[in-house]
Design an enzyme around this catalytic site. Sequence first.
Site, PDB file in Angstrom:
ATOM      1  N   CYS A   2      28.239 -13.915  30.571  1.00 17.87           N
ATOM      2  CA  CYS A   2      29.144 -12.969  30.298  1.00 17.87           C
ATOM      3  C   CYS A   2      28.859 -11.653  30.126  1.00 17.87           C
ATOM      4  O   CYS A   2      28.329 -11.317  31.153  1.00 17.87           O
ATOM      5  CB  CYS A   2      29.192 -13.244  29.427  1.00 17.87           C
ATOM      6  SG  CYS A   2      29.209 -14.926  27.976  1.00 17.87           S
ATOM      7  N   GLY A  79      24.159 -12.971  27.577  1.00 17.55           N
ATOM      8  CA  GLY A  79      23.265 -13.172  27.744  1.00 17.55           C
ATOM      9  C   GLY A  79      22.200 -14.541  27.062  1.00 17.55           C
ATOM     10  O   GLY A  79      23.829 -15.507  27.091  1.00 17.55           O
ATOM     11  N   ASP A 103      24.370 -19.488  20.172  1.00 20.08           N
ATOM     12  CA  ASP A 103      23.345 -18.349  19.850  1.00 20.08           C
ATOM     13  C   ASP A 103      24.070 -16.472  19.069  1.00 20.08           C
ATOM     14  O   ASP A 103      24.048 -16.009  18.513  1.00 20.08           O
ATOM     15  CB  ASP A 103      22.355 -17.974  20.520  1.00 20.08           C
ATOM     16  CG  ASP A 103      22.923 -17.722  22.426  1.00 20.08           C
ATOM     17  OD1 ASP A 103      24.495 -17.859  22.684  1.00 20.08           O
ATOM     18  OD2 ASP A 103      22.304 -16.922  22.866  1.00 20.08           O
TER      19      ASP A 103
END
Length: 617
Positions: A2, A79, A103
Amino acid sequence: MCGLAGWVAYDHDLSAHGGTASAMTETLACRGPDDRGVWISPHAILGHRRLSIIDLEGGRQPMHVTGEGDGLPVLVYTGEVYNYRELKEELAGLGHAFRTSSDTEVVLHAYLEWGEHFAERLNGMYALALWDPRSEELLLVRDRMGVKPLFYYPTPDGVLFGSEAKAVLAHPDAEAVVDAEGLAEIFAIINTPGHAIFKGMHEVVPGTVVRFHRGGHTTRTYWQLEARPHTDDLDTTVTRVRELLEDIVERQLVADVKVGTLLSGGLDSSAITALAAKVFRDQGKQERIKAFSIDFKNNEENFRGNGIWMDPDTPYAIDVARRSGAEHVIVELENHHVLDEDVRMRVLRAQDLPISTGDMEHSLYHLCKALKEQVTVALSGETADELFGGYNWFFDKEAVEGDTFPWYDAWRRLGGLDTMKEIGLWDRLGLDEYVAKRYAEALAEVPRLEGESAHEARMRELSYLNISRWENFLLDRKDRISMAASLEVRVPFTDHRLVEYVFNVPWAMKTFDGREKSLLRAAASHVLPESVLERKKSPYPSTQDVEYVRALRAKVEALLDGSPVLDLVPAEGIRKLLDKPVESYAGLGGLWGMRAVMERLVEFDAWVKEYDVRVEW
């Protein structure tokens, strides 16, 4: 992986500025080819490009707690957080409800629970921007080791920010200007934390939280290296390093897409590949992990060793793949691949800067493109040399006893330093003074351990300089070029638990058998072939073909027809480079550093023109 971008303006209504925000975000399309999103409010805009890795359907961003317009914090994030499952379980126990399996959502709820101190709880590589409408504050957070980049550019009433400088420069209020200090950073090879080269722009320092509010901004360091006594004996230390590496690699293999490794045949990447293959076997997976290597056509015939490059990589990579059971893929290149103008411009645009190691970067781009055709995530071996003491300069008396950054000794021996001085660039930019200033600043940061011997204290200094400066360059290069190919690269050796532990292992124990990276060799000995365990370090491969150098010389000669380089290097300096016989730097047995300087000048010319840079010095 991203990419993120955004704009905060406290004195303006941003509601009608979606076009500018979209332009900033679209510069990061390679970082996130799978999805895009822009969230707009009166005083904050957040943009995101997504490379889907975990929860392919549910992880869309910008992410809200319950839904858009809920008045709660909004997050854009890039990340991976490798302990997100444990954090999710803990947060659920505290009453948090989750809508996705990503996440990203865990990070958002972690902020709701622990405020800005949520950063201390994350184990991973990440950069994020979080806007809290309740306080009208923006948080920019970067991982401990700086694996993921994040830049910001303060404005009179707020800030512009993005994963890469190009996202910030896409805003009409940001100027592409480089001053004398920026030029020094480009050519001095220092990589000062927080320095973004472009005037007025900053990089979020690894391990920090930058908070913007109506009164300005503040920075808080949430992690930094500390000096601690090491009480474990050698056997316990080897076991602890092995256990950490096995846990780290297993965590970093988690993904909802295909994962592979980058395999050079050196100790670091070989250890990661072998451990990853072991995880696949232990988990009962039917497929073998794919390990990708790069080589140049006829390299074994052309190769000439020197004190830096010792031998070709491919035979060792083959041994590792055979021993570990990995599926080995060799990407073979020829000169035209690394000289291709389109590729060279893609690499320049990926890095936003003329920070060039020449054909290494262009071949790395080809390698990443080849990986992307078969996997979306790859594990890589960066940071092991900095942690465990792998570079020649750790063992070079002049470098150890010197009064400057240790890599300058290698740069001098390879001809780079003398070349910069001979052509007038070094003195013209005042690099002696600049390097001395930055070196003194870096030494002042080094954590000290009471009672440590003078030699151990010096080796701690060298380790810190490598981890905090040299590694900045390598991690940034790998992130930028891999993301230009839409490939996520994970770096197991940057796990902060391993970094903290190994940083405090005494130098005598790190080199207990008199060799470089003795501790890592011992920790990985159960999964590696003897050939790799006995191999001396050799850097990333670089072409030795004389035809490559002839093509490079033609590009340097073209600078004499009119180039911004001539404002830094007089024409007679360029002619001195061209007067050198090709054989003096064609092969790696010659002055490779001279060739690297030529690469840097060619890249600087292209950078100033492509980015319309205004040079002020």
